[in-house]
Design a protein around this motif. Structure first.
Motif, PDB file in Angstrom:
ATOM      1  N   LEU A  26      54.837 -11.802 103.339  1.00  0.00           N
ATOM      2  CA  LEU A  26      54.317 -12.598 102.225  1.00  0.00           C
ATOM      3  C   LEU A  26      54.719 -14.064 102.381  1.00  0.00           C
ATOM      4  CD1 LEU A  26      52.867 -12.390  99.453  1.00  0.00           C
ATOM      5  CD2 LEU A  26      55.112 -11.900  98.447  1.00  0.00           C
ATOM      6  N   VAL A  27      53.716 -14.946 102.271  1.00  0.00           N
ATOM      7  CA  VAL A  27      53.953 -16.383 102.393  1.00  0.00           C
ATOM      8  C   VAL A  27      53.408 -17.090 101.162  1.00  0.00           C
ATOM      9  CG1 VAL A  27      53.665 -18.443 103.813  1.00  0.00           C
ATOM     10  CG2 VAL A  27      53.688 -16.182 104.902  1.00  0.00           C
ATOM     11  N   MET A  28      54.277 -17.793 100.437  1.00  0.00           N
ATOM     12  CA  MET A  28      53.876 -18.600  99.298  1.00  0.00           C
ATOM     13  C   MET A  28      53.660 -20.029  99.800  1.00  0.00           C
ATOM     14  SD  MET A  28      56.102 -16.095  98.638  1.00  0.00           S
ATOM     15  CE  MET A  28      56.664 -14.901  97.433  1.00  0.00           C
ATOM     16  N   MET A  29      52.411 -20.510  99.727  1.00  0.00           N
ATOM     17  CA  MET A  29      52.019 -21.796 100.299  1.00  0.00           C
ATOM     18  C   MET A  29      52.047 -22.897  99.235  1.00  0.00           C
ATOM     19  SD  MET A  29      51.193 -21.161 103.556  1.00  0.00           S
ATOM     20  CE  MET A  29      50.070 -22.499 104.020  1.00  0.00           C
ATOM     21  N   ARG A  54      65.548 -13.394 105.319  1.00  0.00           N
ATOM     22  CA  ARG A  54      65.073 -12.884 106.610  1.00  0.00           C
ATOM     23  C   ARG A  54      63.960 -13.745 107.194  1.00  0.00           C
ATOM     24  NH1 ARG A  54      63.786  -6.809 104.938  1.00  0.00           N
ATOM     25  NH2 ARG A  54      63.047  -7.955 103.091  1.00  0.00           N
ATOM     26  N   PHE A  55      62.877 -13.896 106.483  1.00  0.00           N
ATOM     27  CA  PHE A  55      61.739 -14.695 106.943  1.00  0.00           C
ATOM     28  C   PHE A  55      62.131 -16.166 106.977  1.00  0.00           C
ATOM     29  CE2 PHE A  55      56.792 -14.707 106.422  1.00  0.00           C
ATOM     30  CZ  PHE A  55      56.667 -15.676 107.397  1.00  0.00           C
ATOM     31  N   ALA A  56      62.834 -16.608 105.945  1.00  0.00           N
ATOM     32  CA  ALA A  56      63.143 -18.033 105.800  1.00  0.00           C
ATOM     33  C   ALA A  56      63.958 -18.561 106.965  1.00  0.00           C
ATOM     34  CB  ALA A  56      63.878 -18.275 104.482  1.00  0.00           C
ATOM     35  N   HIS A  63      59.480 -12.148 103.016  1.00  0.00           N
ATOM     36  CA  HIS A  63      58.709 -13.228 102.382  1.00  0.00           C
ATOM     37  C   HIS A  63      59.376 -14.574 102.599  1.00  0.00           C
ATOM     38  CE1 HIS A  63      61.840 -12.343  99.400  1.00  0.00           C
ATOM     39  NE2 HIS A  63      61.721 -13.618  99.070  1.00  0.00           N
ATOM     40  N   VAL A  64      58.593 -15.629 102.357  1.00  0.00           N
ATOM     41  CA  VAL A  64      59.110 -16.988 102.410  1.00  0.00           C
ATOM     42  C   VAL A  64      58.226 -17.879 101.548  1.00  0.00           C
ATOM     43  CG1 VAL A  64      57.715 -17.805 104.381  1.00  0.00           C
ATOM     44  CG2 VAL A  64      60.013 -18.756 104.008  1.00  0.00           C
ATOM     45  N   GLU A  65      58.807 -18.955 101.054  1.00  0.00           N
ATOM     46  CA  GLU A  65      58.018 -20.006 100.410  1.00  0.00           C
ATOM     47  C   GLU A  65      58.053 -21.231 101.319  1.00  0.00           C
ATOM     48  OE1 GLU A  65      57.976 -22.549  96.237  1.00  0.00           O
ATOM     49  OE2 GLU A  65      58.482 -20.420  96.198  1.00  0.00           O
ATOM     50  N   VAL A 107      61.529 -25.082 103.898  1.00  0.00           N
ATOM     51  CA  VAL A 107      61.531 -23.621 103.863  1.00  0.00           C
ATOM     52  C   VAL A 107      62.411 -23.195 102.696  1.00  0.00           C
ATOM     53  CG1 VAL A 107      62.139 -21.512 105.113  1.00  0.00           C
ATOM     54  CG2 VAL A 107      61.152 -23.463 106.344  1.00  0.00           C
ATOM     55  N   LEU A 108      61.798 -22.470 101.740  1.00  0.00           N
ATOM     56  CA  LEU A 108      62.470 -22.122 100.500  1.00  0.00           C
ATOM     57  C   LEU A 108      62.693 -20.614 100.405  1.00  0.00           C
ATOM     58  CD1 LEU A 108      61.548 -25.023  99.983  1.00  0.00           C
ATOM     59  CD2 LEU A 108      60.793 -24.338  97.713  1.00  0.00           C
ATOM     60  N   TYR A 109      63.807 -20.249  99.786  1.00  0.00           N
ATOM     61  CA  TYR A 109      64.152 -18.838  99.641  1.00  0.00           C
ATOM     62  C   TYR A 109      65.174 -18.700  98.525  1.00  0.00           C
ATOM     63  CZ  TYR A 109      67.949 -20.670 102.519  1.00  0.00           C
ATOM     64  OH  TYR A 109      68.973 -21.443 103.000  1.00  0.00           O
TER      65      TYR A 109
END
Length: 265
Positions: free
Chosen positions: A155-158, A183-185, A227-229, A176-178
């Motif tokens: 999941l990617v929040m754009m 993990r993704f971030a 996931h990551v933002e 890069v936000l978390y």
């Protein structure tokens, strides 16, 4: 009584108003799934641009400049399911919890929003019911369907951010936000820094928490998804060329990270 008050209000969305979201690559085969909560800047006709000139809605306070085009281009390159929210974050911010004081801001970056002043509980609830709830219900439905089908989801929040805020220049090309799940971030942060030509913020220019954000704690952490933002500086994606360039870069990076990210799941 609350229901009676709500039913007494004129309809928020009319027949001429656009749909509250657009889904792209509905049959996309990629494990990546893209959310663009602030992609649009529309305001229902009934609210007359919230009493603002178009120039204010065109600013970063009205939407995440450039992120819609970037998200669409990235979805195409990845063959990834993506959703864009159509309405201005000034109408209601779809990346805010319902109790957040900035869910429907009366002031945003020093701009007073007349159409948000002194709203009744019924008026607030109407915006939640018309925009926020169905948007997130559509995301929930997609995530449920993927889970039921045994499909992995990354999941990617754009998002995008303004180059200058409160008179301060922001040096980052991307952030890069978390929150609790890194993990993704951390993988993406390293990959972006390895590009060699980017200044990348680690939880900058914003950080994420359950009282200020909705998508990460609810859709990401709440479901245990990798996931990551991601935040991209708006001047870098303000035109089609920039959007395509960033989509190309991100598609290359995401594809390279995909095996590692899927192993986390």
């Amino acid at each position: 009584m609350a229901d009676a008050g709500l039913h007494a209000l004129p309809a928020l969305l009319g027949a001429d108003d656009p749909a509250i979201f657009s889904v792209h690559r509905a049959q996309g085969a990629s494990p990546f799934l893209l959310l663009a909560d602030h992609a649009g800047q529309q305001v229902p006709r009934a609210l007359a641009d919230l009493g603002l000139p178009q120039a204010e809605l065109d600013r970063h306070i009205g939407w995440d400049i450039g992120i819609g085009g970037t998200t669409r281009a990235l979805a195409e390159r990845l063959d990834a399911w993506a959703i864009e929210q159509t309405y201005s974050r000034l109408l209601i911010d779809c990346n805010r919890p319902l109790v957040s004081p900035t869910l429907i801001p009366e002031v945003s970056d020093h701009t007073v929003v007349p159409g948000n002043a002194g709203l009744s509980p019924a008026q607030r609830q109407q915006r939640i019911d018309a925009i926020h709830a169905p948007y997130h219900a559509r995301i929930d439905a997609e995530l449920e369907a993927r889970r039921d089908a045994g499909r992995p989801t990354l999941l990617v929040m754009m998002h995008s951010f303004t180059p200058v805020m409160n008179g301060m220049q922001r040096p980052w090309h991307a952030g890069v936000l978390y929150h609790q799940d890194t993990r993704f971030a951390h993988a993406l942060l390293q990959a972006l820094r390895d590009e060699g030509d980017l200044v990348v913020g680690d939880n900058e220019p914003y950080s994420v928490n359950s009282s200020s954000d909705y998508a990460v704690p609810v859709h990401g952490e709440g479901r245990g998804l990798v996931h990551v933002e991601l935040e991209i500086r708006q001047d870098l994606i303000a035109d089609a060329a920039g959007q395509q360039a960033w989509a190309e870069r991100l598609a290359r990076i995401f594809n390279a990270l995909q095996p590692q990210l899927l192993a986390f799941g």
